[in-house]
Design a protein around this motif. Structure first.
Motif, PDB file in Angstrom:
ATOM      1  N   GLY B 389       2.805   5.946   3.253  1.00 13.80           N
ATOM      2  CA  GLY B 389       1.671   5.055   2.990  1.00 13.80           C
ATOM      3  C   GLY B 389       0.314   5.711   3.165  1.00 13.80           C
ATOM      4  O   GLY B 389      -0.700   5.084   2.881  1.00 13.80           O
ATOM      5  N   TYR B 390       0.296   6.972   3.635  1.00 17.08           N
ATOM      6  CA  TYR B 390      -0.961   7.727   3.848  1.00 17.08           C
ATOM      7  C   TYR B 390      -1.928   6.985   4.764  1.00 17.08           C
ATOM      8  O   TYR B 390      -3.125   7.210   4.698  1.00 17.08           O
ATOM      9  CB  TYR B 390      -1.683   7.999   2.519  1.00 17.08           C
ATOM     10  N   ASP B 391      -1.433   6.057   5.576  1.00 15.27           N
ATOM     11  CA  ASP B 391      -2.336   5.274   6.418  1.00 15.27           C
ATOM     12  C   ASP B 391      -2.473   5.929   7.787  1.00 15.27           C
ATOM     13  O   ASP B 391      -1.851   5.521   8.759  1.00 15.27           O
ATOM     14  CB  ASP B 391      -1.813   3.837   6.546  1.00 15.27           C
ATOM     15  N   PHE B 392      -3.295   6.965   7.856  1.00 17.21           N
ATOM     16  CA  PHE B 392      -3.521   7.647   9.126  1.00 17.21           C
ATOM     17  C   PHE B 392      -4.756   8.532   9.008  1.00 17.21           C
ATOM     18  O   PHE B 392      -5.177   8.877   7.905  1.00 17.21           O
ATOM     19  CB  PHE B 392      -2.305   8.496   9.523  1.00 17.21           C
ATOM     20  N   TYR B 408       2.480  22.629   0.893  1.00 18.28           N
ATOM     21  CA  TYR B 408       1.027  22.646   0.729  1.00 18.28           C
ATOM     22  C   TYR B 408       0.614  22.685  -0.743  1.00 18.28           C
ATOM     23  O   TYR B 408      -0.543  22.496  -1.073  1.00 18.28           O
ATOM     24  CB  TYR B 408       0.421  23.833   1.478  1.00 18.28           C
ATOM     25  N   ALA B 409       1.596  22.964  -1.622  1.00 21.02           N
ATOM     26  CA  ALA B 409       1.299  22.986  -3.047  1.00 21.02           C
ATOM     27  C   ALA B 409       1.521  21.614  -3.670  1.00 21.02           C
ATOM     28  O   ALA B 409       1.308  21.417  -4.855  1.00 21.02           O
ATOM     29  CB  ALA B 409       2.177  24.022  -3.738  1.00 21.02           C
ATOM     30  N   ASN B 410       1.956  20.662  -2.858  1.00 16.90           N
ATOM     31  CA  ASN B 410       2.239  19.327  -3.368  1.00 16.90           C
ATOM     32  C   ASN B 410       1.151  18.358  -2.906  1.00 16.90           C
ATOM     33  O   ASN B 410       1.138  17.932  -1.752  1.00 16.90           O
ATOM     34  CB  ASN B 410       3.613  18.880  -2.854  1.00 16.90           C
ATOM     35  N   PRO B 411       0.204  18.019  -3.792  1.00 22.13           N
ATOM     36  CA  PRO B 411      -0.918  17.161  -3.363  1.00 22.13           C
ATOM     37  C   PRO B 411      -0.486  15.747  -2.993  1.00 22.13           C
ATOM     38  O   PRO B 411      -1.254  14.992  -2.408  1.00 22.13           O
ATOM     39  CB  PRO B 411      -1.850  17.152  -4.580  1.00 22.13           C
ATOM     40  N   GLU B 412       0.762  15.390  -3.336  1.00 20.23           N
ATOM     41  CA  GLU B 412       1.262  14.050  -2.987  1.00 20.23           C
ATOM     42  C   GLU B 412       1.818  14.016  -1.567  1.00 20.23           C
ATOM     43  O   GLU B 412       2.083  12.952  -1.035  1.00 20.23           O
ATOM     44  CB  GLU B 412       2.411  13.661  -3.931  1.00 20.23           C
ATOM     45  N   TYR B 413       2.061  15.209  -0.991  1.00 23.62           N
ATOM     46  CA  TYR B 413       2.653  15.251   0.340  1.00 23.62           C
ATOM     47  C   TYR B 413       1.690  14.624   1.337  1.00 23.62           C
ATOM     48  O   TYR B 413       0.479  14.695   1.169  1.00 23.62           O
ATOM     49  CB  TYR B 413       2.978  16.701   0.718  1.00 23.62           C
ATOM     50  N   TYR B 414       2.220  14.057   2.406  1.00 24.26           N
ATOM     51  CA  TYR B 414       1.452  13.081   3.175  1.00 24.26           C
ATOM     52  C   TYR B 414       0.066  13.524   3.637  1.00 24.26           C
ATOM     53  O   TYR B 414      -0.835  12.724   3.706  1.00 24.26           O
ATOM     54  CB  TYR B 414       2.284  12.557   4.357  1.00 24.26           C
TER      55      TYR B 414
END
Lengths: 273, 491
Positions: B389-392, B408-414
């Motif tokens: 949820g990226y809520d942090f 680190y190459a995945n911009p979707e990673y949290y």
């Protein structure tokens, strides 16, 4: 009239903790927000009267700050209980036998029927762990205690002559409740409040022990106990100190409650003289 | 009275003696978390791999405790000149626990299942370079790649790439059937999992006849269970403060190995103020790593300055870039426009490195003016709201997957780090198989993320195991999550 010994002893114990909590607002031996990891787990010494904990914080200072948390949570929880419970009880007594009375008292029974700690855990688990939610959770369970007690005590007054006189003079039930009944049951509320206060201290310690009370960096006796658990075989004093603080605080309040009952409860007082 | 005591004593020694004799072929292993189910190919939970890796399931290649990759079910392999074709020769006579034979068809089935569009595999990235799996004959299988992949053999050693059979796939979650030296025998949920020796194992049979995995999450209970000898081995012992006591006790041995767990203070790179590199740098300089390691882990753990395992040959020590310097931190905050600090959240999952480390880090951040409000979360809650949820604002977690700098190459990673330069570098790395060039690129990637202060890099998680004295053959390190019992012996 001499005061009962339990009242004196209990009041002294409670006042020591209350004093420590108040003192913590202006002074503690050390600042507990500054960790000093190299000097952790020290035993009692001149510099640290009760030693240091697992993060090098002074245990005396931690206990003082913890006393503040415990007392604040318990006080506010009892406040909620009284603030909602007493009016509900007065209304139920004034409208005794009515549907409203039924609704209020069965609602209280409903809350009363749940194991209080389990619901407190549920509330803090759903709404997040914090001191405020702990206060609300503990407070809710104080409501039926006060509501029942108030209703029972108030009922015994509604049939008395002086209330009848007030009714004849045209006072409304609301005014009678506030002006005549409330002052007469005040003593009872103080006694019960003291007991509930000690239960509140215990409940706060239990909730923060399982991580659902006040969150770090707020100091809390229950969490101090939980943090020190695995250290029991290395540095037992770290677990012992908050444990003893809880014991003495609750003991003091209970003794005080018993003593107050002896002094204030009209039934006991009348029986004695 | 005296001889009654003597009798009792004699009786108890006899009891102990027989218990000790009976224990020679049985072992009781404790771990902190219980697996949610037993299918390593459809979940990321490490507890699954801990129980089944190598014991029940095997892959074409496998890890050893020192992190090396050796042949598993594939006896040998050839790699074509262009690096695009891998031909695996399978071992002959390997059977699954239900009696069916393991052949090239099973390999094709397992790999195709893992890389399928609708696959539930938790590490699908491991298989993306595979374009096709072809069965040559029952003991030969050929993998065709879309681009050269220097880490294919390493990827195939993961627990997520084990070989399963189409005949038993239906019930794999509760009745796992593999090719390993142990067979699954019983699972009492909430209590234990039993496994028993596979009499028809293709390789060296296990010394142990039976083993029990038990799950003890509470650190105090963990300490008590080992002290009382209720368990013989505790892997991933949760209370490092108790280790010196075990070391001093002749009944026990303590193994402290390394893991692939980079423990980091992750920052939400897309959320203000952490989208500002000055703020991230300020956070990094505010952290005293050694205090965190000493305070939370009682000294267990190696400081890291980037997202890479220090025991790996390609590791570059970059801790100097983010040295503890609260003065510098305050200056940077002022420069970024936060002279008075700011408020943020610090979400903490259950492990003690996070809960204890979080309390210390919050205190260190407060010292430079950053007020991080701690919120403790259970794993499910953390995965839901923080990870997905990226809520942090901030969170602490240990990334235990091996060689995972690719996240680190995945911009979707949290933590949502979006840097085209790094993404390009990682893409080039994926198709490079020359070892020297790979080393260079890995060093470059480590430096980029360290200089960009993507996250606060804390320490490499250590892996403590407490065992009864004399037990041998346990894994010291955790190159992947595993409690490999195949080589374990009692004295």
């Amino acid at each position: 009239m001499t005061l009962p010994r339990s009242l004196i002893f209990g009041a002294i114990l409670s006042l020591v903790f209350l004093g420590a909590a108040l003192l913590s607002f202006v002074w503690t031996p050390y600042n507990i927000e500054l960790l000093d990891i190299p000097s952790r787990l020290q035993g009692p010494s001149e510099a640290h009267w009760l030693g240091t904990d697992q993060l090098g914080r002074d245990i005396v200072s931690m206990l003082m700050m913890g006393a503040r948390t415990s007392i604040a949570v318990a006080l506010l929880a009892v406040g909620i209980g009284m603030g909602l419970g007493v009016p509900l009880g007065l209304v139920a007594a004034a409208r005794r036998g009515s549907l409203l009375d039924e609704v209020i008292m069965r609602g209280n029974d409903l809350i009363f029927a749940f194991p209080s700690l389990v619901i407190a855990i549920l509330i803090t688990a759903v709404f997040g762990a914090s001191a405020v939610n702990a206060i609300i959770a503990i407070g809710i369970f104080n409501v039926p205690v006060f509501a029942r007690l108030t209703r029972g005590a108030a009922l015994s007054f509604w049939s008395r002559d002086f209330i009848l006189a007030a009714r004849v003079s045209g006072k409304s039930p609301a005014r009678i409740s506030v002006e005549h009944i409330l002052p007469n049951i005040g003593n009872l509320m103080i006694v019960q409040g003291t007991i509930q206060f000690s239960l509140g201290i215990l409940a706060e310690a239990a909730l923060s022990y399982i991580g659902l009370g006040a969150q770090p960096p707020t100091a809390s006796w229950g969490r101090m106990l939980a943090d020190a658990q695995t250290l029991a075989s290395i540095a037992p004093h770290v677990a012992l100190m908050p444990g003893l603080a809880i014991v003495f605080m609750v003991l003091g309040l209970n003794l005080m409650g018993d003593g107050l009952r002896d002094v204030l409860d009209p039934r006991i007082r009348r029986g004695r003289t | 009275m005296k001889h009654i005591t003597k009798l009792l004593l004699a009786g108890s020694t006899a009891l102990f003696a027989s218990a000790a004799a009976a224990q020679q072929t049985h072992i009781r292993v404790a771990m902190q978390l219980e697996p949610p189910h037993l299918d390593p190919t459809s979940a990321a939970a490490q507890a699954i791999d801990a129980v089944v890796y190598s014991n029940i399931f095997e892959g074409l290649t496998r890890f050893m405790s020192d992190g090396s990759v050796v042949p598993g079910l594939a006896e040998s392999w050839e790699i074509s000149e262009d690096g695009l074709t891998y031909t695996f020769h399978l071992r002959d006579g390997v059977t699954f626990h239900d009696g069916t034979t393991m052949d090239a068809e099973d390999v094709k089935f397992s790999l195709d299942r893992a890389r399928a569009e609708d696959s539930a595999n938790a590490q699908k990235a491991l298989f993306t370079s595979i374009a096709d799996v072809t069965v040559i004959d029952p003991l030969t299988v050929q993998l065709t790649l879309s681009a050269p992949n220097g880490s294919l053999l390493f990827n195939l050693a993961w627990g997520d790439a084990v070989i399963v059979a189409p005949e038993s796939i239906e019930d794999i979650a509760t009745n796992p059937i593999g090719t390993g030296a142990f067979m699954f025998s019983n699972w009492v949920q909430g209590d234990r999992i039993d496994i028993a020796r596979n009499p028809d194992y293709w390789g060296t049979p296990a010394n142990l006849e039976t083993a029990t995995f038990r799950f003890i999450s509470d650190p105090t209970a963990a300490f008590a269970s080992v002290m009382a000898e209720d368990v013989d081995v505790f892997t991933g012992f949760p209370a490092p403060e108790n280790l010196p006591q075990f070391e001093a006790d002749p009944r026990f041995q303590v193994l402290v190995g390394n893991t692939e767990g980079e423990t980091i203070l992750a920052m939400n790179n897309q959320r203000a103020p952490f989208d500002n590199v000055l703020v991230r740098q300020a956070v990094a300089h505010a952290i005293d790593r050694q205090a965190v390691i000493d305070g939370a882990m009682y000294g267990l753990g190696t400081p890291i300055g980037t997202h890479f395992a220090p025991h790996h040959p390609d590791y570059v020590d970059l801790t100097g870039i983010s040295q503890y310097d609260p003065e510098r931190s305050r200056e940077l905050l002022a420069e970024a426009g936060f002279a008075d600090g700011f408020d943020t959240t610090l979400k903490l999952p259950p492990p003690s490195y996070a809960r204890r480390g979080g309390e210390i880090i919050a205190a260190q951040l407060r010292a430079v003016g950053i007020n991080a409000e701690i919120e403790n979360q259970e794993w499910a809650q953390w995965l839901e709201s923080t990870f997905r949820g990226y809520d942090f604002g901030l969170t602490i977690v240990s990334h235990t997957e091996p060689m995972d700098i690719g996240i680190y190459a995945n911009p979707e990673y949290y933590f949502q780090y979006d840097n085209a330069e790094l993404q390009e570098l990682m893409a080039t790395l994926d198709v490079t198989s020359d070892p020297a060039a790979r080393s260079e690129m890995l060093a470059e990637a480590q430096t980029i993320i360290a200089e960009d202060y993507v996250n606060g890099y804390l320490f490499e998680l250590a892996f403590p195991t407490v065992a009864r004295a004399g037990i041998e053959g346990l894994w010291l390190n955790q190159p992947t999550s595993a409690i490999d019992l195949t080589g374990v012996t009692w004295p």
